[in-house]
Design an enzyme around this catalytic site. Sequence first.
Site, PDB file in Angstrom:
ATOM      1  CG  ASP A 158      -1.738   1.258   1.359  1.00 54.68           C
ATOM      2  OD1 ASP A 158      -2.570   1.523   0.480  1.00 54.68           O
ATOM      3  OD2 ASP A 158      -1.530   1.999   2.332  1.00 54.68           O
ATOM      4  CD  GLU A 208      -3.478  -1.842  -1.058  1.00 54.80           C
ATOM      5  OE1 GLU A 208      -3.600  -0.614  -1.171  1.00 54.80           O
ATOM      6  OE2 GLU A 208      -3.868  -2.482  -0.049  1.00 54.80           O
TER       7      GLU A 208
END
Length: 227
Positions: A49, A120
Site C-alpha cells: 500500500d 497491494e
Amino acid sequence: MNNHKLEEVLKYKFKEKNLLQRALNHGSYCMEHGLSHEDSNQRLEFLGDAYFDAIVSTELYKRMSGDEGKLSQTRAAIVCENSLASVAERLGVGTYLNLGRGEEHAGGRKKKSLQADAVEAIVGAIYLDGGYDEAERFVLREFESIINQAIEGKLVLDYKTRVQEEFQKSGKKVTISYELDKATGPDHDKTFYVHLTCNGKTYGSGMGKTKKEAEQQAAKATIEGGI
C-alpha cells in the site's frame, strides 16, 4: 494452484517463491492450516500500500501540473479499492488466492476487497524480492490505463474525496471523521459498521467487509442524503 502461471501473468519471476505464496494467503487460509499471522498477506499488503501510493504519487508529480489539491484528488481516483480490484480481475488474481473454506463458500475469490488487498500484497512482495524499480515497473505497466484516465479527468473520484469536496464548498474549515460503530463476525470474515461525522454532526452510515469499504459506503450515503 500453479503460481508459475501467475508469475507469467504478472510478468515477474520471483527469486524467493515464498513471497508470492504469502501475498496470496488470506487470513482464513492461515487459520485453517495452522499457519502464523505473519504467513498471511496482511503485512505485505501494508508494505505494498505504501509503495503503490509512492509510485503513483511520483508519476503524477512528473506528469501533471497543478497544486497539491489537484494532485491529491487525482491520486485518490487511482489509489482506491475499485482500481486495485479492476486490475486484480483483469490479471485473474482471485483464481490464485488461498482461502479458508468459509471464505471460499462466501465467494471470497470475487470480493473486491480481497482482490484489492492481494494486489497491494503482490506489490509489496515484488518490492522485497526485486527492489523499488521492479515494483515501479509492475505498477506503471498494470495501472497505465487507470493512471492515464485519472490524469485526463475521466475517472470518478472515490466517495470519501467527493464528500470532502462537498463539505469544503461552504468555505468553512471542516473536520471529517469516520467512527466505527461495531464489527461483527469472526476475524477472517468481519463486517464493519461506521458513520461519518463532520464538525461533530452525524451524517451517513455504511457497512462493508473492510473498514475502507464501510467508510466509502458512509460517504456515499452522506452524498446521496444531501449535505
